[in-house]
Design an enzyme around this catalytic site. Structure first.
Site, mmCIF file in Angstrom:
data_model
loop_
_atom_site.group_PDB
_atom_site.id
_atom_site.type_symbol
_atom_site.label_atom_id
_atom_site.label_comp_id
_atom_site.label_asym_id
_atom_site.label_seq_id
_atom_site.Cartn_x
_atom_site.Cartn_y
_atom_site.Cartn_z
ATOM 1 N N SER A 55 0.628 -2.409 9.582
ATOM 2 C CA SER A 55 -0.399 -3.098 10.377
ATOM 3 C C SER A 55 0.061 -3.164 11.829
ATOM 4 C CB SER A 55 -0.636 -4.506 9.821
ATOM 5 O OG SER A 55 0.578 -5.251 9.830
ATOM 6 N N VAL A 90 -12.080 -0.037 5.998
ATOM 7 C CA VAL A 90 -13.260 -0.888 5.808
ATOM 8 C C VAL A 90 -13.430 -1.323 4.361
ATOM 9 C CG1 VAL A 90 -15.787 -1.009 5.949
ATOM 10 C CG2 VAL A 90 -14.466 0.040 7.802
ATOM 11 N N LEU A 136 -13.471 2.211 -1.424
ATOM 12 C CA LEU A 136 -14.911 2.494 -1.488
ATOM 13 C C LEU A 136 -15.293 3.549 -0.437
ATOM 14 C CD1 LEU A 136 -16.372 -1.126 -1.847
ATOM 15 C CD2 LEU A 136 -15.942 0.561 -3.643
ATOM 16 N N LYS A 154 -13.281 -5.019 10.537
ATOM 17 C CA LYS A 154 -14.009 -4.052 9.709
ATOM 18 C C LYS A 154 -15.439 -3.873 10.205
ATOM 19 C CE LYS A 154 -11.370 -5.139 5.512
ATOM 20 N NZ LYS A 154 -11.416 -5.689 4.146
ATOM 21 N N GLY A 189 -6.674 -5.164 -2.823
ATOM 22 C CA GLY A 189 -5.591 -4.783 -3.731
ATOM 23 C C GLY A 189 -4.913 -3.519 -3.266
ATOM 24 N N LYS A 229 -6.275 -1.012 10.704
ATOM 25 C CA LYS A 229 -7.514 -1.163 11.480
ATOM 26 C C LYS A 229 -7.272 -1.254 12.982
ATOM 27 C CE LYS A 229 -8.425 -4.593 8.611
ATOM 28 N NZ LYS A 229 -7.806 -4.194 7.328
ATOM 29 N N ALA A 262 -11.429 -0.302 1.602
ATOM 30 C CA ALA A 262 -10.289 0.087 0.749
ATOM 31 C C ALA A 262 -10.599 1.425 0.093
ATOM 32 C CB ALA A 262 -9.962 -0.997 -0.255
ATOM 33 N N GLY A 297 -1.617 -12.719 -5.549
ATOM 34 C CA GLY A 297 -1.317 -11.617 -4.628
ATOM 35 C C GLY A 297 -2.546 -10.975 -4.014
ATOM 36 N N VAL A 330 0.825 -1.205 0.000
ATOM 37 C CA VAL A 330 0.000 0.000 0.000
ATOM 38 C C VAL A 330 0.863 1.261 0.000
ATOM 39 C CG1 VAL A 330 -1.727 1.327 1.285
ATOM 40 C CG2 VAL A 330 -1.932 -1.159 1.129
#
Length: 821
Positions: A557, A610, A614, A683, A799, A580, A612, A665, A475
């Site tokens: 993370s 939650v 969206l 989430k 992704g 998260k 990505a 992946g 990311v």
């Protein structure tokens, strides 16, 4: 007559002296010209150092050598360029001055003290040298020259080292002079003469003041101040690169700006020219064709505010106590005793309750002010009618100034919101009755941030976002690439400048206060010897680099980093993250994050935690803010499980589908982390908490798609091998659902009342989750507003590219908040 004053940098070397002579000659063709000159740059500092060294018993050899290294090359270089320049004559004058200085220095060393008249003589020798050099250069260029003595013209009152000019008396003196109309007039700056005819100094910015006084006494048509900048700027261009050059401003605006720290002009300079309505033009010696800044009775009406100025090294003194209310003459006694102590007050404010009076003085005067107050109010302090005198040092005053502020609305709110946006606390506020300025007392360490933020609010369309990105795995790396790709377009179209100040991985970090070159970050990290990035380093970065709108982007993370968000926001950071861990920690920590964000006026954005990329969190928050209420939620919230369960519909086994997701992946480095269902549970907990449910992770019912024994293994390969044992049992579930015309999906649910669960569910064609496959997420909200047909948010939810885009979107939302502030 036009009076032209040139500062020390304008006569610093031979070429610059030639430039000044060129300007003077060109001006004299049109109108009679008078030059007022400062000492060459650095000379006055050397002479002041010479005094200090002499008092310490030194022979000042170092100072004389330093002086020689400036003056002798200046004279010899002019001699080389102009055959008619009598260099030997000027060198002889210089050597006479040096001899006199040596004689006086010896006297100071012997006596161990220095009378003020001697100090005044020594400190203004640089100006005398400038006049001697310039007069000879002008003669070498076949110009007529008339040198006038400021001691004979400017009548001064005050101390030897800090005097003021009596303009009326000086006008009478000037009338007795016979000025050659064909000559260029030269006069030393920085000095004048008292009523006994003794040389005195005019103090700080004395050469500017000298020029203004000469313009006033000669009734000049204009006073020009030539310096090393193009004019008066909206703030210090060294601190803010996009500072605006002001074309016109009024005397009163210039007075306000200079009083509160603007460096181009001193308030004493403005007084004589304003009194006699003489326009003042600020010009750049290195850019003589530039327009400059004109100070006159008229101002530029297009700009409501003219500038942001700051005054450093200020102390704030608070006089308070129960006895102050109704104490007649309290303020008069207070300010009278301060006046007797010869202390200048910079700013005054008083509480409406009459309980306290607060004022600011220059820090070097703070002790004298305290002593004067304690002596004046000795009885009241002993009787506890007054509280002990409170002094806060290391303060600064930042002011916004403009003639248009008198009629414009919202200037104050914009000013204070800009300070709040920069996370700056205001200690005191003052606004003059003229309404041309508003001032705030702040911590001296925050001046740079304050000036930058206020200038952005009032003058600049540019919005800077400074990023500290921690975590450059999938990311983080994708985010850097997206920023690099989009940065120029954002700057061009929206005025948004994104600077990546620091990037860190698990072992090291690299930083640059003006922004890293993103394409070099990977290489720089490999060669970095900085060691692991720490929260303390993040705090230092804000303070040392004076970041105004810093954003901490956590792409890890990590639990420890997530638990540091409170500290980061208190240090001035906004926080943006797909991690998260913070929002699924204890409920106390969850609410604490929001309280600190509100208290520190920082933003905490976590859209990518939650869905990505969206728009889930923001959509839900907006609905709830509009009065909506969640009735039921059902969602596919794992892109990995969405992809796996979609392959099951096509006939693949669970282990085959999982292996496919792993090899592409789409899964975590260990697929077990996806199949356990805890990622979905986190989430779901975030969504439930957004809806107001006071839940912890332990309150979520989590169904693992397969028996946990099939997920055992030390690495991905072992887990994938063990997973084959679950294929037969799982295939039966798939077939049973198929017979009913349904498909299996891993669904997260929130029921009305806050019951949360996630597990395998068979859904039919009528369900919005039926066709969700291939890594898509789908979130179905049935609410008071959206029923019986639910609101569905659907799209790719897995992704690195999509998640990075969600983080990037959150970062850009901070720019909107900056503008609103």
């Amino acid at each position: 007559m036009r009076v032209l004053k040139f500062g020390g940098t304008s006569v610093a070397d031979a070429q610059r002296v030639i430039n000044v002579s060129e300007i003077a000659i060109n001006t004299s063709i049109q109108v009679q010209t008078a030059l007022v000159l400062s000492a060459p740059a650095g000379v006055t500092n050397i002479l002041v150092s010479m005094l200090k060294s002499a008092l310490a018993g030194s022979d000042c050899k170092n100072e004389f050598n330093a002086l020689d290294q400036i003056i002798r090359p200046l004279i010899t270089n002019l001699s080389a360029q102009y055959p008619k320049f009598e260099g030997e004559k000027v060198l002889a004058f210089y050597e006479d001055i040096v001899s006199e200085l040596q004689r006086r220095v010896s006297g100071i060393t012997l006596l161990g003290s220095c009378p003020d008249p001697v100090a005044a003589y020594i400190e203004c020798r640089g100006e005398a040298l400038s006049i001697a050099i310039m007069s000879e250069l002008l003669r070498a260029r076949e110009q007529q020259v008339q040198v006038i003595d400021p001691v004979e013209i400017l009548v001064c009152d005050g101390k030897f080292l800090e005097s003021s000019v009596d303009i009326e008396a000086s006008i009478e003196r000037f009338k007795r002079l016979t000025i050659d109309p064909k000559a260029i007039v030269l006069m030393s700056g920085f000095c004048g003469g008292n009523r006994q005819g003794q040389l005195v100094l005019l103090g700080r910015n004395g050469s500017d003041y000298s020029a203004a006084c000469l313009a006033a006494v000669s009734k000049a048509q204009c006073c020009e101040i030539w310096t090393d900048v193009d004019g008066v700027y909206s703030c210090d261009p060294r601190a803010v690169p996009d500072a605006v050059l002001l074309r016109r401003m009024s005397y009163k605006e210039a007075m306000e700006l200079s009083y509160f720290g603007a460096k181009v002009l001193h308030p004493r300079t403005i007084t004589p020219i304003a009194q006699y309505r003489i326009p003042c033009l600020i010009k750049n010696t290195l850019n003589p064709q530039g327009e400059g800044t004109l100070i006159s009775e008229e101002t530029d009406r297009n700009l409501i505010t003219k500038g942001i100025s700051d005054l450093k090294n200020v102390s704030m003194i608070n006089v308070s106590g129960p006895g102050m209310k109704g104490m007649v003459g309290m303020a008069g006694r207070l300010f009278s005793c301060i006046s007797r102590a010869n202390v200048s007050i910079v700013l005054i404010t008083q509480s409406s309750s009459e309980y306290s009076i607060t004022f600011c003085v220059h820090s070097e005067d703070a002790f004298a002010a305290r002593s004067a107050i304690e002596e004046e109010f000795k009885l009241e302090l002993n009787a506890h009618l007054l509280d002990p005198i409170e002094i806060q040092d290391k303060k600064a005053i930042i002011s916004v100034v403009g003639e248009g502020m008198r009629t414009a609305k919202g200037v104050s709110s914009k000013f204070f919101r800009a300070l709040a946006q920069a996370n700056i606390n205001v200690n005191a506020i003052a606004q003059g009755s003229s309404e041309r300025s508003i001032s705030a007392v702040i911590d001296g360490s925050k001046v740079s941030e304050a000036v930058f933020s206020c200038h952005t609010a009032f003058f600049s369309g540019r919005q800077i976002i400074d990023l500290i990105i921690v975590g450059v795995g999938g990311v983080g790396s994708a985010l850097l690439k997206q920023i690099e790709k989009q940065r120029d377009e954002l700057k061009k179209r929206n005025g948004i400048e994104i600077r990546v100040i620091c990037v860190a991985n698990s072992t090291s970090f690299v930083k640059d206060p003006v922004g890293l070159k993103i394409e070099q970050v990977e290489t720089m990290l490999k060669g970095s010897q900085n060691g692991p990035f720490t929260i303390e380093e993040a705090k230092r970065l804000v303070d040392d680099s004076h970041l105004v709108n810093p954003v901490f982007v956590d792409c890890t993370s990590s639990d420890s980093i997530a638990l540091s968000y409170l500290e980061l926001m208190q240090a001035g950071y906004h926080v943006v993250t797909p991690n998260k861990k913070a929002n699924t920690n204890s409920y106390e920590y969850y609410t604490g994050l929001r309280n600190i964000a509100q208290k520190c006026r920082r933003k905490f954005y976590y859209e990518a935690t939650v869905g990505a990329g969206l728009p889930v969190i923001n959509t839900l928050q907006n609905l709830l803010a509009a009065g909506d209420r969640l009735i039921e939620f059902n969602g596919i919230m794992s892109g990995t499980l969405s992809y796996i369960f979609g392959l099951l519909d096509e006939g693949k086994s669970l282990s085959q589908a999982t292996k496919d997701a792993y090899e592409r992946g789409y899964s975590e480095p260990n697929p077990r982390d996806d199949l356990e269902g805890m990622d979905v549970a986190r989430k779901l907990l975030i969504l439930a908490r957004e809806c107001g449910y006071k839940l912890d992770l332990s309150d979520i019912e989590v169904e693992c798609p397969v028996d946990v024994k099939y997920l055992e293994g030390n690495n991905a390969q072992e887990v994938l091998e063990n997973l084959k044992g679950a294929d037969e049992e799982f295939a039966k579930k798939v077939e049973l659902a198929k017979q009913e015309g349904k498909v299996l999906r891993y669904v997260a649910t929130i029921k009305d009342g806050g019951k949360c669960s996630c597990g395998i569910k068979a859904v039919g064609p009528e369900d919005p989750l039926f066709k969700v496959v291939g890594g898509e997420n789908a979130l179905s909200f049935t609410s008071a507003y959206y029923q019986p047909i639910p609101l569905v948010i659907r799209g790719y939810g897995a992704g690195t590219e999509v998640t990075a885009a969600g983080v990037f979107s959150d970062i850009l939302r901070l720019q909107n908040w900056t503008r609103e502030a």
